[in-house]
Design an enzyme around this catalytic site. Structure first.
Site, PDB file in Angstrom:
ATOM      1  N   HIS A   1       0.809  -1.094  -0.021  1.00 48.60           N
ATOM      2  CA  HIS A   1       0.115   0.089   0.039  1.00 48.60           C
ATOM      3  C   HIS A   1       0.963   1.393  -0.047  1.00 48.60           C
ATOM      4  O   HIS A   1       1.758   1.107   0.512  1.00 48.60           O
ATOM      5  CB  HIS A   1      -0.955  -0.139   1.276  1.00 48.60           C
ATOM      6  CG  HIS A   1      -1.929   0.906   1.430  1.00 48.60           C
ATOM      7  ND1 HIS A   1      -1.526   2.287   1.750  1.00 48.60           N
ATOM      8  CD2 HIS A   1      -3.249   0.809   1.422  1.00 48.60           C
ATOM      9  CE1 HIS A   1      -2.870   2.982   1.850  1.00 48.60           C
ATOM     10  NE2 HIS A   1      -3.683   2.223   1.719  1.00 48.60           N
TER      11      HIS A   1
ATOM     12  N   LYS B   1     -10.022  -0.961  10.783  1.00 51.05           N
ATOM     13  CA  LYS B   1     -10.154  -2.113   9.685  1.00 51.05           C
ATOM     14  C   LYS B   1     -10.486  -3.155  10.641  1.00 51.05           C
ATOM     15  O   LYS B   1     -10.675  -4.478  10.183  1.00 51.05           O
ATOM     16  CB  LYS B   1      -8.810  -2.221   9.051  1.00 51.05           C
ATOM     17  CG  LYS B   1      -8.992  -0.990   7.861  1.00 51.05           C
ATOM     18  CD  LYS B   1      -7.584  -1.502   7.325  1.00 51.05           C
ATOM     19  CE  LYS B   1      -7.003  -0.113   6.245  1.00 51.05           C
ATOM     20  NZ  LYS B   1      -7.957   0.182   5.219  1.00 51.05           N
TER      21      LYS B   1
ATOM     22  N   GLN C   1      -4.260  -5.204   7.080  1.00 56.09           N
ATOM     23  CA  GLN C   1      -5.274  -6.063   6.427  1.00 56.09           C
ATOM     24  C   GLN C   1      -5.219  -7.306   7.245  1.00 56.09           C
ATOM     25  O   GLN C   1      -6.089  -8.376   6.865  1.00 56.09           O
ATOM     26  CB  GLN C   1      -4.894  -6.272   5.154  1.00 56.09           C
ATOM     27  CG  GLN C   1      -5.399  -5.106   4.209  1.00 56.09           C
ATOM     28  CD  GLN C   1      -6.675  -4.647   4.089  1.00 56.09           C
ATOM     29  OE1 GLN C   1      -7.639  -5.495   4.322  1.00 56.09           O
ATOM     30  NE2 GLN C   1      -6.992  -3.437   3.900  1.00 56.09           N
TER      31      GLN C   1
ATOM     32  N   ASP D   1       3.270  -4.669   8.202  1.00 57.30           N
ATOM     33  CA  ASP D   1       2.050  -3.764   7.977  1.00 57.30           C
ATOM     34  C   ASP D   1       0.877  -4.824   8.097  1.00 57.30           C
ATOM     35  O   ASP D   1       0.646  -5.469   7.204  1.00 57.30           O
ATOM     36  CB  ASP D   1       2.147  -3.121   6.577  1.00 57.30           C
ATOM     37  CG  ASP D   1       0.799  -2.369   6.477  1.00 57.30           C
ATOM     38  OD1 ASP D   1      -0.298  -2.570   7.172  1.00 57.30           O
ATOM     39  OD2 ASP D   1       0.851  -1.863   5.314  1.00 57.30           O
TER      40      ASP D   1
ATOM     41  N   CYS E   1      -4.754   2.557  -3.476  1.00 61.30           N
ATOM     42  CA  CYS E   1      -3.381   3.151  -3.038  1.00 61.30           C
ATOM     43  C   CYS E   1      -2.243   2.129  -3.133  1.00 61.30           C
ATOM     44  O   CYS E   1      -1.649   1.925  -2.313  1.00 61.30           O
ATOM     45  CB  CYS E   1      -3.534   3.374  -1.646  1.00 61.30           C
ATOM     46  SG  CYS E   1      -4.709   4.589  -0.909  1.00 61.30           S
TER      47      CYS E   1
HETATM   48  N1  PMP Z   1      -1.407  -0.864   4.805  1.00 58.57           N
HETATM   49  C1  PMP Z   1      -2.587  -1.446   4.326  1.00 58.57           C
HETATM   50  C2  PMP Z   1      -2.327  -2.709   3.582  1.00 58.57           C
HETATM   51  C3  PMP Z   1      -3.874  -0.947   3.978  1.00 58.57           C
HETATM   52  O1  PMP Z   1      -4.906  -1.765   3.604  1.00 58.57           O
HETATM   53  C4  PMP Z   1      -4.209   0.549   4.586  1.00 58.57           C
HETATM   54  C5  PMP Z   1      -5.565   1.075   4.570  1.00 58.57           C
HETATM   55  N2  PMP Z   1      -6.177   0.764   3.477  1.00 58.57           N
HETATM   56  C6  PMP Z   1      -2.930   1.180   5.153  1.00 58.57           C
HETATM   57  C7  PMP Z   1      -1.935   0.496   5.487  1.00 58.57           C
HETATM   58  C8  PMP Z   1      -3.328   2.564   5.780  1.00 58.57           C
HETATM   59  O2  PMP Z   1      -4.177   2.456   6.679  1.00 58.57           O
HETATM   60  P1  PMP Z   1      -4.695   3.671   7.533  1.00 58.57           P
HETATM   61  O3  PMP Z   1      -5.175   4.595   6.458  1.00 58.57           O
HETATM   62  O4  PMP Z   1      -5.733   3.534   8.327  1.00 58.57           O
HETATM   63  O5  PMP Z   1      -3.575   4.394   7.791  1.00 58.57           O
END
Ligand code: PMP
Length: 405
Positions: free
Chosen positions: A122, A224, A201, A198, A361
Site C-alpha cells: 500500500h 479495519k 489487513q 504492515d 492506494c
Molecule cells: N496498509 C494497508 C495494507 C492498508 O490496507 C491500509 C489502509 N487501506 C493502510 C496501510 C493504511 O491504513 P490507514 O489509512 O488506516 O492509516
C-alpha cells in the site's frame, strides 16, 4: 457446523439500513469495517461517565480516564501477545505509525544504505520509505513478488549487508494475497535490518502473536478491525522503540523542560506527544474484546469461504479477470475487459452494494498487473452468503447491461 453470521449481525445496527430502497450490502470491509454495539456503547459511555484528560490531573474523572486508557493499552498488548504494555504506542492509524518509524530511524541511515519493501505494498508502506530514501541518500529497493505472493526470481540477493530496513505487508489490501512473511523476515534479520510488518489487513482476520512473528515493528489501524477511526498502533520491540527519535514533540512526551533542554519521558509516552485519542483507544480495546470472545478460526473460515464462493462463481462465468487468489483470502479483486470499473461500481451502488473501485492506494502494483484499477469486494464476519450471491448476481447483470452499450 458452519459459522452463522446472523449470530452476531444484530450487533451491527448499520447493516439493517436500506440504500436507495435496497438492502444495504456492505462489501468494503478492507477499507473499513462496521462497528459492533460494544464498541459504539463504550465510546458513548466514555463521554457520559469518564471524559477527562489523561495523565494530568489528580481528580476523580482524570484518574478514571487514565485507568481506562492504560487498561486499553494492556488489552491491545494482550491482543497481539506483546510482552509489555510499554511496547504499544498509540497512533492515528497504520499510516502514522509507519511514518513515525520512517522519521524516527532517519538518524541511523547513511547514503548507500538500502530500504527494502515488496511489490505488494500500500502507498502507506511505500511513500514514507521513498521519501526517507530521498532525504538520506539511501536506496529504495523492491522485492518483486508475483500477484500470488510468490517470488518472481531468486530473491536472497535483495537482502544485502546494506539493507537497514525491511518493510512488508502481511496481506495485500488490493488483491488479498498473503506474503511469505516469515521467510522474508528471516532473510532481513540475517542482515541485521530493522523489520516492519504492515498488519493493517491482517488483524481483523488472523490472531496475531507478535512474539512468534518476531519483527521489530508491527503496525495496524483500529478501524479495519471493528474499532473506531483515528486510532491505531505502533508496536515495537524495546531496542527498536528505544532508537526511534520522536517525530512530534510537545506535552505528554516530556519529563522536564527548560529553555535550554528537554528531558524526554519514558516509553510509551516518549512517542505520544499531545493529548491522545482517549475514546479511540478505549474503543479499540472494546473491538479487541469483541474479537477475543469470537471463535476466530471459524470467523476466518467463513470470510474465506465467502470470497472463495464469489471467486468460483465469477471464474466459472468467464470473461472476468480475477487478481486475488482462489482461496485463503477474504476478498475478490477483479476487472472486466472493456467495461470501466467505475461504471460497474456505479451500477452496484445503485442496487445498494458497497464495494471499492480504484487503485487501492497501490499504483505500482496496478502497473504490475497492467490495469488502472480493480473492483474489490471484501468480506467481514457479518457478511452472509446471500450478500455474496447478491454481489455476483448484480455484477453479472451489470456486465450484461454495460457490455451491450
Ligand atoms: N496498509 C494497508 C495494507 C492498508 O490496507 C491500509 C489502509 N487501506 C493502510 C496501510 C493504511 O491504513 P490507514 O489509512 O488506516 O492509516
Amino acid at each position: 457446523m458452519a459459522f452463522d453470521p446472523s449470530s452476531l449481525r444484530h450487533l451491527f445496527p448499520i447493516l439493517s439500513l436500506q440504500a436507495y430502497d435496497h438492502p444495504l450490502t456492505y462489501l468494503d470491509n478492507a477499507a473499513t469495517t462496521q462497528k459492533p454495539l460494544p464498541v459504539l456503547d463504550v465510546i458513548q459511555d466514555y463521554y457520559r461517565n469518564t471524559n477527562a484528560n489523561v495523565h494530568r490531573g489528580a481528580h476523580f474523572l482524570s484518574d478514571r480516564a487514565t485507568n481506562r486508557f492504560e487498561q486499553a493499552r494492556d488489552t491491545v498488548a494482550r491482543f497481539i501477545n506483546a510482552p509489555e504494555q510499554s511496547h504499544i504506542i498509540w497512533t492515528k492509524g497504520a499510516t502514522e505509525a509507519i511514518n513515525m518509524v520512517a522519521f524516527g530511524l532517519e538518524h541511523l541511515l547513511e547514503e548507500g544504505d538500502e530500504i527494502l519493501i515488496t511489490s505488494l505494498e500500500h502507498h502507506a508502506n511505500l511513500v514514507p520509505w521513498q521519501q526517507l530514501a530521498f532525504r538520506t541518500g539511501a536506496r529504495l529497493r523492491v522485492l518483486p513478488l508475483t500477484s500470488k505472493g510468490e517470488w518472481e526470481s531468486e530473491f536472497s540477493h535483495y537482502f544485502t549487508d546494506r539493507t537497514r530496513i525491511f518493510a512488508a505487508t502481511q496481506i495485500s489490501n488490493a488483491i488479498g494475497t498473503s506474503t511469505p512473511l516469515q521467510t522474508m523476515l528471516d532473510n532481513a534479520k540475517l542482515q541485521g535490518a530493522f523489520t516492519l510488518v504492515d498488519g493493517a489487513q491482517a488483524v481483523a482476520h488472523y490472531p496475531i502473536d507478535i512474539q512468534a512473528l518476531d519483527c521489530d515493528f508491527y503496525v495496524f489501524s483500529g478501524h479495519k478491525m471493528y474499532g473506531p477511526t483515528g486510532i491505531g498502533v505502533l508496536y515495537g520491540k524495546s531496542h527498536a522503540l528505544d532508537v526511534l527519535l520522536p517525530c512530534q514533540t510537545g506535552g505528554e512526551m516530556v519529563r522536564h523542560v527548560s529553555y535550554q533542554a528537554t528531558e524526554f519521558n519514558v516509553l510509551p509516552y516518549r512517542l505520544e506527544a499531545g493529548t491522545p485519542n482517549i475514546e479511540g483507544a478505549i474503543g479499540l480495546a472494546a473491538a479487541c474484546d469483541f474479537l477475543n470472545i469470537q471463535d476466530r478460526p471459524a470467523l476466518l473460515a467463513w470470510e474465506q469461504s465467502l470470497a472463495a464462493h464469489v471467486y468460483f462463481r465469477l471464474h466459472k462465468e468467464g470473461g472476468i479477470d480475477i487478481y486475488s487468489p482462489e482461496k485463503n483470502t477474504t476478498l475478490v479483486s477483479l476487472s472486466v475487459p472493456n467495461i470501466h470499473i467505475l461504471d460497474l461500481n456505479a451500477y452496484l451502488d445503485s442496487q445498494g452494494i458497497g464495494v471499492r473501485a480504484g487503485s487501492h492506494c497501490a499504483h505500482p502494483l496496478m502497473a504490475q498487473l497492467g490495469v488502472a484499477g480493480t473492483l474489490r469486494a471484501s468480506f467481514a464476519c457479518y457478511n452472509t452468503l446471500e450478500e455474496a450471491n447478491r454481489f455476483c448476481d448484480v455484477l453479472l447483470d451489470a456486465i450484461d447491461i454495460l457490455g451491450d452499450e
